[in-house]
Design an enzyme around this catalytic site. Structure first.
Site, PDB file in Angstrom:
ATOM      1  N   GLY A 185     -52.578  37.899  -2.235  1.00  0.00           N
ATOM      2  CA  GLY A 185     -52.956  37.973  -3.636  1.00  0.00           C
ATOM      3  C   GLY A 185     -54.439  37.953  -3.933  1.00  0.00           C
ATOM      4  O   GLY A 185     -54.909  38.604  -4.878  1.00  0.00           O
TER       5      GLY A 185
ATOM      6  N   THR B  35     -43.402  38.893  -2.957  1.00  0.00           N
ATOM      7  CA  THR B  35     -42.926  38.595  -4.287  1.00  0.00           C
ATOM      8  C   THR B  35     -41.723  39.492  -4.543  1.00  0.00           C
ATOM      9  O   THR B  35     -41.297  40.221  -3.661  1.00  0.00           O
ATOM     10  CB  THR B  35     -44.002  38.945  -5.333  1.00  0.00           C
ATOM     11  OG1 THR B  35     -44.197  40.366  -5.323  1.00  0.00           O
ATOM     12  CG2 THR B  35     -45.329  38.298  -5.017  1.00  0.00           C
TER      13      THR B  35
ATOM     14  N   THR C  25     -47.391  43.249  -4.072  1.00  0.00           N
ATOM     15  CA  THR C  25     -46.959  42.145  -3.230  1.00  0.00           C
ATOM     16  C   THR C  25     -47.878  42.044  -2.030  1.00  0.00           C
ATOM     17  O   THR C  25     -48.314  43.062  -1.488  1.00  0.00           O
ATOM     18  CB  THR C  25     -45.503  42.346  -2.754  1.00  0.00           C
ATOM     19  OG1 THR C  25     -45.167  41.316  -1.816  1.00  0.00           O
ATOM     20  CG2 THR C  25     -45.297  43.708  -2.093  1.00  0.00           C
TER      21      THR C  25
END
Length: 330
Positions: A247, A193, A244
């Site tokens: 998840g 991310t 990041t």
């Protein structure tokens, strides 16, 4: 009297200097095991550094101008969302159906307020949608078309969905569709991310995260990035964090909040707490990823258990530093 007045003025000036602190900013552009030096040309590595430095420069300028932390985070992440090198905004990876489905969140450590969006598909800069939720909604998390609509009502730019269909991601998706086993071996499979944490001169902390999620995700999958306490957290009394990686593990372990709790209640330093969360907790579960942050004392910290993590940081009056791999391989 004149001497007394002068002494009072000097005392006030010194007090003002003592209360003012250097502002600071730290960012990441994702972590992954494909981030190996041999996988990228010197031109590609240089492009990563340019992108990270551009974002840091925007944040440095905004902090210097006294812009509130959440707005600074939004401005910084918009730079990364507009850069196709990163898995967010324009560069977001695609779902199995060939669409962009993006998530973002932002939190203000001074107030505890937060805003997040999940599964949005037309807002050019998802972090602006998250900021709109923080500023204008009684809710914390909005999703899907409702989140798109709310963002537009509050100034978000809606673009044609084709804006997100960049050739490199379409090629990867086509390869995955042709070979389900190809996903694990693809260098360009972006798990990461983009994230940003800032701390202003008054000690106020803000954090934000934005992502396109996992390449070829199905069934409306949502990761940790829009989940406050999992992928993003900010609290003036402890830390600001942006995560990041894989998840699902960050959600199950509430990584961002757990780190803040270790700082606050166990009195661990930010780096010590970050190392535990990544290298002990997540590695023990065979999960991969990383995080960045700034603690209440203004100290930077980061940790990752992947081969590399795109990252950079800058303190007021000091030179920016950006890294892809370890501290020696820049």
């Amino acid at each position: 009297m004149k001497g007394s007045h002068l002494l009072t003025c000097l005392t006030l000036i010194l007090s003002s200097w003592a209360s003012a602190q250097q502002y600071s900013i730290i960012i990441h552009g994702g972590a992954g095991n494909g981030l190996k030096p041999e996988n990228y040309t010197e031109v590609q590595k240089a492009a990563f550094h340019v992108g990270l430095n551009r974002a840091l420069a925007v944040g440095d300028s905004a902090l210097n101008a006294g812009t509130p932390g959440p707005e600074v985070v939004s401005l910084v992440l918009q730079v990364l969302e507009n850069d196709t090198l990163f898995n967010a905004g324009r560069g977001a990876v695609l779902t199995y159906d060939g669409k962009a489905s993006m998530d973002a969140s932002i939190m203000d450590g001074a107030t505890g307020e937060a805003g997040a969006v999940a599964g949005i598909s037309c807002i050019k800069n998802p972090i602006t949608a998250a900021l709109a939720v923080l500023r204008y909604s009684d809710h914390v998390l909005l999703s899907g078309s409702g989140a798109d609509d709310f963002a537009q009502l509050h100034g978000g730019t809606c673009v044609d969905p084709n804006y997100f269909l960049i050739n490199s991601n379409l090629k990867v998706l086509r390869k995955i569709r042709g070979d389900q086993g190809a996903l694990d071996s693809l260098i360009d499979h972006k798990m990461g991310t983009v994230g940003c944490v800032v701390r202003d001169r008054e000690g106020n902390i803000a954090a934000g995260t934005s992502t396109g999620g996992l390449m070829a995700k199905k069934y409306g999958r949502i990761g940790d990035s829009p989940i406050i306490g999992a992928g993003t957290y900010a609290d003036n009394a402890s830390v600001g964090v942006s995560c990041t990686g894989h998840g699902e593990y960050f959600i199950r372990n509430v990584i961002a909040y757990q780190l803040a709790a270790r700082y606050l209640y166990l009195k661990e330093g930010g780096q010590e707490a970050a190392d535990y969360m990544i290298h002990d907790l997540l590695s023990g579960q065979k999960a991969f990823g990383g995080l960045i942050g700034i603690d209440a004392k203004g100290e930077f910290f980061y940790a990752f258990n992947t081969v590399g993590m795109l990252r950079g940081f800058k303190r007021e009056g000091e030179a920016a530093q950006t890294y892809i791999f370890d501290l020696q391989e820049r």
